[in-house]
Scaffold this motif. Structure first.
Motif, PDB file in Angstrom:
ATOM      1  N   ILE A  26     109.855  63.632  42.728  1.00  0.00           N
ATOM      2  CA  ILE A  26     109.369  64.002  44.059  1.00  0.00           C
ATOM      3  C   ILE A  26     108.914  65.457  44.049  1.00  0.00           C
ATOM      4  O   ILE A  26     107.852  65.792  44.585  1.00  0.00           O
ATOM      5  CB  ILE A  26     110.460  63.776  45.133  1.00  0.00           C
ATOM      6  CG1 ILE A  26     110.664  62.287  45.367  1.00  0.00           C
ATOM      7  CG2 ILE A  26     110.107  64.475  46.441  1.00  0.00           C
ATOM      8  CD1 ILE A  26     111.790  61.971  46.316  1.00  0.00           C
ATOM      9  N   GLU A  27     109.715  66.307  43.425  1.00  0.00           N
ATOM     10  CA  GLU A  27     109.366  67.729  43.359  1.00  0.00           C
ATOM     11  C   GLU A  27     108.090  67.935  42.541  1.00  0.00           C
ATOM     12  O   GLU A  27     107.208  68.698  42.938  1.00  0.00           O
ATOM     13  CB  GLU A  27     110.525  68.532  42.754  1.00  0.00           C
ATOM     14  CG  GLU A  27     111.737  68.595  43.657  1.00  0.00           C
ATOM     15  CD  GLU A  27     112.938  69.235  42.984  1.00  0.00           C
ATOM     16  OE1 GLU A  27     112.804  69.763  41.850  1.00  0.00           O
ATOM     17  OE2 GLU A  27     114.025  69.185  43.583  1.00  0.00           O
ATOM     18  N   LYS A  28     107.972  67.239  41.399  1.00  0.00           N
ATOM     19  CA  LYS A  28     106.784  67.381  40.557  1.00  0.00           C
ATOM     20  C   LYS A  28     105.522  66.908  41.277  1.00  0.00           C
ATOM     21  O   LYS A  28     104.438  67.425  41.032  1.00  0.00           O
ATOM     22  CB  LYS A  28     106.949  66.606  39.252  1.00  0.00           C
ATOM     23  CG  LYS A  28     107.920  67.239  38.292  1.00  0.00           C
ATOM     24  CD  LYS A  28     108.016  66.419  37.015  1.00  0.00           C
ATOM     25  CE  LYS A  28     109.041  67.026  36.078  1.00  0.00           C
ATOM     26  NZ  LYS A  28     109.192  66.228  34.850  1.00  0.00           N
ATOM     27  N   LEU A  29     105.656  65.929  42.152  1.00  0.00           N
ATOM     28  CA  LEU A  29     104.507  65.421  42.902  1.00  0.00           C
ATOM     29  C   LEU A  29     104.256  66.209  44.183  1.00  0.00           C
ATOM     30  O   LEU A  29     103.356  65.882  44.949  1.00  0.00           O
ATOM     31  CB  LEU A  29     104.725  63.943  43.255  1.00  0.00           C
ATOM     32  CG  LEU A  29     104.769  62.985  42.068  1.00  0.00           C
ATOM     33  CD1 LEU A  29     105.173  61.588  42.526  1.00  0.00           C
ATOM     34  CD2 LEU A  29     103.419  62.940  41.360  1.00  0.00           C
ATOM     35  N   ASN A  30     105.066  67.231  44.417  1.00  0.00           N
ATOM     36  CA  ASN A  30     104.959  68.068  45.611  1.00  0.00           C
ATOM     37  C   ASN A  30     105.060  67.248  46.905  1.00  0.00           C
ATOM     38  O   ASN A  30     104.319  67.470  47.848  1.00  0.00           O
ATOM     39  CB  ASN A  30     103.655  68.893  45.603  1.00  0.00           C
ATOM     40  CG  ASN A  30     103.652  69.888  44.480  1.00  0.00           C
ATOM     41  OD1 ASN A  30     104.670  70.532  44.207  1.00  0.00           O
ATOM     42  ND2 ASN A  30     102.505  70.044  43.844  1.00  0.00           N
ATOM     43  N   LEU A  31     105.969  66.294  46.916  1.00  0.00           N
ATOM     44  CA  LEU A  31     106.211  65.491  48.105  1.00  0.00           C
ATOM     45  C   LEU A  31     107.369  66.096  48.886  1.00  0.00           C
ATOM     46  O   LEU A  31     108.302  66.653  48.323  1.00  0.00           O
ATOM     47  CB  LEU A  31     106.542  64.049  47.741  1.00  0.00           C
ATOM     48  CG  LEU A  31     105.459  63.267  47.022  1.00  0.00           C
ATOM     49  CD1 LEU A  31     105.993  61.907  46.580  1.00  0.00           C
ATOM     50  CD2 LEU A  31     104.242  63.100  47.916  1.00  0.00           C
ATOM     51  N   ASP A  32     107.312  65.980  50.183  1.00  0.00           N
ATOM     52  CA  ASP A  32     108.385  66.455  51.043  1.00  0.00           C
ATOM     53  C   ASP A  32     109.325  65.266  51.310  1.00  0.00           C
ATOM     54  O   ASP A  32     108.943  64.333  52.026  1.00  0.00           O
ATOM     55  CB  ASP A  32     107.817  66.997  52.355  1.00  0.00           C
ATOM     56  CG  ASP A  32     108.886  67.574  53.269  1.00  0.00           C
ATOM     57  OD1 ASP A  32     110.101  67.403  52.989  1.00  0.00           O
ATOM     58  OD2 ASP A  32     108.505  68.205  54.277  1.00  0.00           O
ATOM     59  N   PRO A  33     110.554  65.276  50.749  1.00  0.00           N
ATOM     60  CA  PRO A  33     111.451  64.140  50.916  1.00  0.00           C
ATOM     61  C   PRO A  33     111.889  63.895  52.349  1.00  0.00           C
ATOM     62  O   PRO A  33     112.394  62.830  52.687  1.00  0.00           O
ATOM     63  CB  PRO A  33     112.635  64.466  50.013  1.00  0.00           C
ATOM     64  CG  PRO A  33     112.564  65.929  49.784  1.00  0.00           C
ATOM     65  CD  PRO A  33     111.136  66.335  49.952  1.00  0.00           C
ATOM     66  N   SER A  34     111.688  64.861  53.239  1.00  0.00           N
ATOM     67  CA  SER A  34     112.092  64.679  54.629  1.00  0.00           C
ATOM     68  C   SER A  34     111.022  63.964  55.449  1.00  0.00           C
ATOM     69  O   SER A  34     111.255  63.600  56.594  1.00  0.00           O
ATOM     70  CB  SER A  34     112.422  66.023  55.267  1.00  0.00           C
ATOM     71  OG  SER A  34     111.249  66.830  55.353  1.00  0.00           O
ATOM     72  N   LYS A  35     109.820  63.760  54.849  1.00  0.00           N
ATOM     73  CA  LYS A  35     108.725  63.096  55.558  1.00  0.00           C
ATOM     74  C   LYS A  35     108.488  61.704  54.989  1.00  0.00           C
ATOM     75  O   LYS A  35     108.728  61.459  53.805  1.00  0.00           O
ATOM     76  CB  LYS A  35     107.435  63.918  55.423  1.00  0.00           C
ATOM     77  CG  LYS A  35     107.496  65.249  56.132  1.00  0.00           C
ATOM     78  CD  LYS A  35     106.179  65.967  56.014  1.00  0.00           C
ATOM     79  CE  LYS A  35     106.247  67.323  56.713  1.00  0.00           C
ATOM     80  NZ  LYS A  35     105.002  68.069  56.538  1.00  0.00           N
ATOM     81  N   PRO A  36     108.021  60.779  55.830  1.00  0.00           N
ATOM     82  CA  PRO A  36     107.709  59.427  55.329  1.00  0.00           C
ATOM     83  C   PRO A  36     106.617  59.468  54.276  1.00  0.00           C
ATOM     84  O   PRO A  36     105.711  60.298  54.332  1.00  0.00           O
ATOM     85  CB  PRO A  36     107.225  58.675  56.567  1.00  0.00           C
ATOM     86  CG  PRO A  36     107.519  59.538  57.739  1.00  0.00           C
ATOM     87  CD  PRO A  36     107.757  60.932  57.244  1.00  0.00           C
ATOM     88  N   VAL A  37     106.704  58.580  53.316  1.00  0.00           N
ATOM     89  CA  VAL A  37     105.694  58.506  52.262  1.00  0.00           C
ATOM     90  C   VAL A  37     104.792  57.322  52.551  1.00  0.00           C
ATOM     91  O   VAL A  37     105.252  56.238  52.803  1.00  0.00           O
ATOM     92  CB  VAL A  37     106.363  58.330  50.880  1.00  0.00           C
ATOM     93  CG1 VAL A  37     105.318  58.151  49.790  1.00  0.00           C
ATOM     94  CG2 VAL A  37     107.258  59.505  50.587  1.00  0.00           C
TER      95      VAL A  37
END
Length: 133
Positions: A122-133
């Motif tokens: 998740i971090e490598k993809l620069n995704l925010d885990p607190s937001k829906p994907v």
């Protein structure tokens, strides 16, 4: 109701003979939540485990045993004519129907579609885990 469960199990599960062994229903269980929960605070509270408990209560004259198998081995063992196993929540396919008897009507609520991903990815993809994907 008890009679309906008996007929379901009678036709679904092959019994070895008319001796005491025929009063035993041997279930294949796999370590796959939410169907079976093998550890954690919800141990023993999986969906299929709950169904087995209901059947056990409805059929007090039967002994229920469980055999834990890896999911990859469960189909092979269930298909083996030398074994007398039963299993819940098994996906029906034409190939499996050649070797395994299934009930006519199913009432399974499956898993909701979801993704599992490592937090590092998740971090490598620069995704925010607190937001829906």
């Amino acid at each position: 109701m008890r009679l309906a469960w008996f007929f379901l199990l009678f036709f679904l599960c092959p019994f070895a003979n008319a001796t005491n062994q025929s009063k035993t229903i041997e279930w294949i269980v796999v370590d796959f939540a939410p169907y079976y929960i093998m550890n954690d605070r919800y141990e023993g509270m999986g969906r299929d485990e709950s169904v087995i408990k209901l059947l056990k209560n409805a059929l007090p004259d039967y002994t229920f045993t469980r055999t834990l198998l890896p999911a990859s081995r469960a189909i092979h063992e269930l298909s083996n004519p030398h074994n007398n196993y039963c299993m819940l929540s098994l996906y029906q396919s034409e190939h499996r129907k050649q070797h395994i008897a299934f009930t006519t009507h199913t009432s399974t609520v499956g898993l909701s579609p979801s993704f599992a991903i490592r937090k590092e990815l998740i971090e490598k993809l620069n995704l925010d885990p607190s937001k829906p994907v």
